[in-house]
Enzyme design. Structure first.
Site, PDB file in Angstrom:
ATOM      1  CG  LEU A 117      -1.910  -1.162   0.540  1.00 18.84           C
ATOM      2  CD1 LEU A 117      -2.452  -1.277   2.154  1.00 18.84           C
ATOM      3  CD2 LEU A 117      -2.560  -0.682   0.234  1.00 18.84           C
ATOM      4  CG  LEU A 179     -14.712  -0.783   8.673  1.00 18.36           C
ATOM      5  CD1 LEU A 179     -15.912  -1.867   8.952  1.00 18.36           C
ATOM      6  CD2 LEU A 179     -14.456  -0.643  10.612  1.00 18.36           C
ATOM      7  CE  LYS A 239     -13.232  -3.883   4.063  1.00 17.88           C
ATOM      8  NZ  LYS A 239     -11.756  -2.990   5.078  1.00 17.88           N
ATOM      9  CD  GLU A 363      15.284   9.914   0.478  1.00 11.51           C
ATOM     10  OE1 GLU A 363      14.205   9.438   1.346  1.00 11.51           O
ATOM     11  OE2 GLU A 363      16.856   9.980   0.559  1.00 11.51           O
ATOM     12  CG  HIS A 412      28.448   9.895  -1.045  1.00 16.83           C
ATOM     13  ND1 HIS A 412      27.998  10.401  -2.276  1.00 16.83           N
ATOM     14  CD2 HIS A 412      29.240  10.516  -0.227  1.00 16.83           C
ATOM     15  CE1 HIS A 412      27.989  11.293  -2.630  1.00 16.83           C
ATOM     16  NE2 HIS A 412      29.066  11.902  -1.133  1.00 16.83           N
ATOM     17  CD  GLN A 424      24.587  11.033   5.494  1.00 14.80           C
ATOM     18  OE1 GLN A 424      24.149  11.664   5.054  1.00 14.80           O
ATOM     19  NE2 GLN A 424      24.317  10.680   6.562  1.00 14.80           N
ATOM     20  NE  ARG A 470      32.361  12.595   0.473  1.00 14.14           N
ATOM     21  CZ  ARG A 470      34.266  13.258   0.903  1.00 14.14           C
ATOM     22  NH1 ARG A 470      34.583  12.462   0.904  1.00 14.14           N
ATOM     23  NH2 ARG A 470      34.202  14.479   1.181  1.00 14.14           N
TER      24      ARG A 470
END
Lengths: 621, 621
Positions: A117, A179, A239, A363, A412, A424, A470
């Site tokens: 979902l 629901l 529903k 993202e 990176h 990172q 990097r």
């Protein structure tokens, strides 16, 4: 003039099909389908413009069932439109049927797989972006959203970006049946709060009784496609609507009716006219794509002037390669999660601003948008830090079930980023992408390799992941070198190699240093650049094993699990000769200089030298 | 009476430290720190209640820097409070320094690692939930949020759930400095839109000039902790505030000043009083925990009455085990992503509603909340479908850097779920959790194993992942059987075993069927239940290899990459004897009956029988 009477007949028929196919299957989500039946019947048979004979026509509107569990409704609508018969509906959820439990492109009217979902709106955003900003086509993208899934943050990422890009050709429909699966949703039937929230994100919002066909028609007719505002229809629904013993009842989510219950339900529906056929309007125009897409072929890009030994970061080579590819293929588009000056996607933005889309720090939505763009014929390159692609693992997983054409670029990678620390560092990205069905994974060791691998990714369909580093590292390949999916490079070899070391990316450079040091001491080792992690070059690895004896070392700036080492082990799974020693990141990563960290984790040149001597029992040297 | 003058002096000192440590490090994020300096100085030295000598006191307020890149500000504040000296600040970003590029618990005043944006508010929500709903402690949780990260959907998941749980003890501070890493944020300085959006989610919102100490103090003093509403402070700030050539300038994100620029900046700051010391208020009370946590030990739970051969799904056994554990350990709490009736977490909810928290369909936030709860001494079990845990990979990854104690339970693993299709199938979950540093992975083969493994997960610190299956499968173990981290079970063995088959979860049952069929034909094979995937039982595997000859087959309801097969290959990486044959999911998964799909993917009993005969060259049999 709308024939409400006919729509009512169609709604009844659709409800009958929903109940029938789920009861025959013995599972499925009838109640979640019944709540959205009236609004989708109205959409399909009054508003939607879609050439059923030509599902992929660029002029067609698109429909995405973000609430994929309402698949019975989806299939029932196409049956009511006359393109599926009852016999075909009976195959619902059966082995190898295109009518799967949740929609997938195995059913020809479905663009993308849904069922996890909160992803449909992002995909719709990608399609709407293609329609309005790129193709300038008049089609509309409709996304059916369940009220439960509105709690997914990814939905709000899509909501904020759709208004940011003023995509009035995207229409969302929230089926507020109150629901969820195991209880009431966070907001229940509080439609005003839904409205306030969505409006605060810059959408035009209308609330409607989701079972009043007349009211629904009015709302659909009022949709304005020149408002510069995306539009959300919030439908108050029940529903299980239509069957008294299902309506607004808990405990009925994802449950099919028994044969007896089905008979009772059909009695309630009353006479169902199986001959009524829903007409779907044809597209306003049947514009043909005038783009290169049709004649896509292998194309060579102008080589860059990278000089041997020159220090160039692979992430920079990615940006420079993408600009050149953009010149050749107008379908290439670039998505960024607000790190474009780190991934070097900004070079593409400067050259092709109209094909660059800033997705900001979101993202999950970026990947959904990429999928949507790829479904409208684009070749999206979605780039951010490799670490942050993990944010979208579920979207990447779902994309793999949607026959996608997406290029992921993660910069990176590894501890070699240095001072910024573990948050990172991409140390699990290869494990993630290896577990994606049909994916191709590249990890270039220098700028030339990166440029050519980006080119290969662009010209081939499917999911490609390119891992960049990097630090600036020396160019080791000449422009004339060739690269391929499933290829590798032997960068050091001699007649008396004592063993083989396999690496990729930044550790390849460390391995070369180590090999050259050892060569000075009269110890030769073979070095293989496994730039294609998936598929891996089994032939070259086997040959090396045969020629250099029984020991092979893998070195990677990635955790021990799921990366290069595991891939190489698979090559020799059924071999009785090879000992594989894995060097990878195993200690808790910390901040520090890249070299300090490579050494700390035992993947630096000196650590490799030490390991080789240990394996060859040359500790005295 | 607030001494604004002193706060100004402290702000000046903090700015000096920020610039100094980043210039000395040669990297870091000074401008992102300077924008939040005034508001955090006011918070630390006027409002915050925290015993610096006892950072873990349950009475302390908590502070989370969700914008982890503002770590220079964080460290500078503790220096201004007198618990760090300049020498220690100089170690910022250096190898093995506790002052890492982004905050981690290696610095004793930091609870959780941050730096992957958009995660702090969820963690704060978990801590606030512990404080208000469980411990009834008066502490406040403050979360500093960057304006760029507000685009992350996970932030909105946290925002919606914080108001749902009426957590007025959570205070968010958004540092709206307008500039992201590579450009302006989506909303820039449009503070009213931020306010409208956050208010629409049920928060009390106040806008303040983030550089007006007097105004900030007023807002902080106005925070009401009996409003039942979480509170957001939206601070209009200037990136680089205090240094003219940095203020509101693009191109300065994540850049340190040169020595010369630093000198110039210090000149601008004017006289810095290095002797001014910030006082942090003590907590209102110093309540001690009165809970079991202190005397946590190994505890045996009352065994369930599972009968051998009885059909019980492992997911059900999880729910039943958790209820029993909840009785023994009051610190155990349960989080659900709105699938509790599928994972069987609902059994726990019925028995301990006050320790059950519905997180709705928002998996990223659920994991952040779990981390926050674990940091306040709880033992959270976070459960959903294994497929949907991929949604939170980044949160799981970040949790591994925060010395966490979280138990993940993923149900509906593999194609054996059947008709619902690929969107609901967890086929990459083991690959994901294997790549998490320090994780333990269990995949129980029956209800008894599941019960005992849930018990082991509860009594041991760290990240545990328990993989459960949807179908009911036979109970194969007696109550008397023992299980352990890194253990396994030999479930079939004889003196003349021809080879060894290793499996876990639902495929273990298939393997047993296969082995028993073959035994009838006089072909004996050894069967190992590798219920502990990570760490794996190397000794037992080695022994089996020695005793049953050179062939070993792994069978898993998971993709080929990153799961059981790769784990076993690692055991024999340096062995020259063993051939490993992997059976796993390799074809595009579809809908169908569980048995059809196991067979389709070649991991059913008959597929296993066939493979064994092929390896043993008994195809004629």
């Amino acid at each position: 003039m709308v024939d409400i009477k006919k729509l009512e007949e169609l709604a009844k028929l659709v409800r009958y099909y929903i109940l029938r196919m789920t009861t025959k299957a013995g599972s499925g989500h009838p109640t979640s389908s019944l709540s959205a039946t009236d609004i989708m019947v109205a959409l399909f048979f009054d508003k939607l413009r879609f050439d059923l004979k030509n599902p992929n026509s660029p002029a067609n509107d698109r429909v995405i069932f973000s609430k994929g569990h309402a698949s019975p409704l989806l299939y029932a609508l196409y049956a009511a439109a006359g393109v599926l018969n009852e016999g075909e509906l009976d195959s619902y959820r059966k082995f190898k049927s295109p009518l799967e439990g949740h929609p997938t492109p195995n059913f020809k009217y479905v663009d993308v797989a849904t069922g996890s979902l909160g992803q449909g709106l992002s995909i719709g955003l990608g399609m709407a972006l293609a329609g309005k900003s790129l193709d300038k086509l008049p089609y509309i993208v409709y996304v059916l959203i369940g009220d439960s899934e509105v709690s997914e943050g990814s939905v709000w990422e899509a909501i904020e970006l759709t208004s940011y890009y003023k995509l009035d050709n995207l229409v969302g429909i929230i089926d507020v049946n109150r629901l969820g699966q195991s209880g009431q949703t966070m907001l229940g039937w509080d439609l005003e709060t839904y409205q306030k929230r969505v409006e605060s994100f810059g959408w035009k919002v209308q609330i409607v009784d989701g079972h009043d066909l007349g009211a629904i028609i009015k709302v659909l007719d009022s949709l304005s496609l020149s408002s510069d505002k995306p539009q959300m229809i919030i439908a108050k629904t029940v529903k299980g609507k239509g069957i008294s013993f299902l309506e607004n009842k808990e405990g009925w989510h994802g449950k099919a009716l028994s044969e007896e219950q089905f008979k009772e339900a059909v009695k309630e529906l009353g006479d169902v006219d199986k001959n009524v056929k829903g007409e779907v309007l044809k597209p306003v125009s049947s514009i043909k794509y005038q783009v290169s897409r049709k004649q896509k072929t292998k194309y060579k890009i102008q080589n860059t002037r990278y000089k041997l030994g020159e220090m160039v970061a692979t992430r920079k080579a990615f940006g420079e390669a993408l600009v050149k590819l953009g010149e050749i293929n107008p379908d290439i588009v670039c998505l960024d999660a607000e790190v474009k000056n780190s991934t070097f996607a900004d070079i593409f933005k400067e050259k092709y601003p109209e094909r660059f889309f800033e997705m900001f720090i979101a993202e999950q939505n970026m990947i959904g948008v990429a999928l949507g763009l790829s479904k409208r014929g684009r070749v999206p390159f979605a780039s951010t830090f490799s670490a942050f692609l993990t944010r979208a693992f579920d979207q990447i997983r779902m994309a793999s079930y949607s026959k996608p054409n997406i290029k992921f670029v993660g910069s990176h990678a590894g501890v070699s980023i240095g001072e910024d620390g573990p948050s990172q560092m991409g140390l699990e990205d290869m494990a993630m992408f290896r577990a994606i069905l049909g994916s191709v994974i590249f990890c270039p060791g220098d700028a030339v390799a990166c440029e050519k691998l980006v080119e290969i990714a662009a010209e081939n369909e499917g999911i490609f992941y390119i891992r960049t580093n990097r630090p600036a590292t020396p160019v080791i390949y000449k422009e004339s070198e060739d690269f391929a999916i499933g290829g590798s490079k032997v960068v050091r070899a001699s007649k008396d190699d004592k063993l083989t070391v396999v690496a990729c990316g930044v550790t390849l450079i460390e391995v070369i240093k180590a090999a050259d040091q050892l060569a000075k001491q009269g110890i030769n080792v073979r070095v293989i650049d496994a730039y294609s992690i998936k598929p891996i070059d089994e032939t070259t690895l086997m040959q090396a094993a045969n020629e250099t004896g029984s020991a092979m070392i893998t070195v990677e700036d990635h955790y021990f699990e799921g990366g290069l080492g595991d891939t190489v082990l698979n090559v020799f799974a059924n071999e009785n000769k090879v000992k594989v020693y894995k060097l990878a990141v195993g200690k808790m990563p910390i901040s520090g200089k890249p070299d300090e960290l490579l050494d700390y984790e035992g993947i630096s040149a000196s650590a490799i030298v030490q390991k080789i001597k240990e394996i060859l029992h040359l500790d005295n040297l």
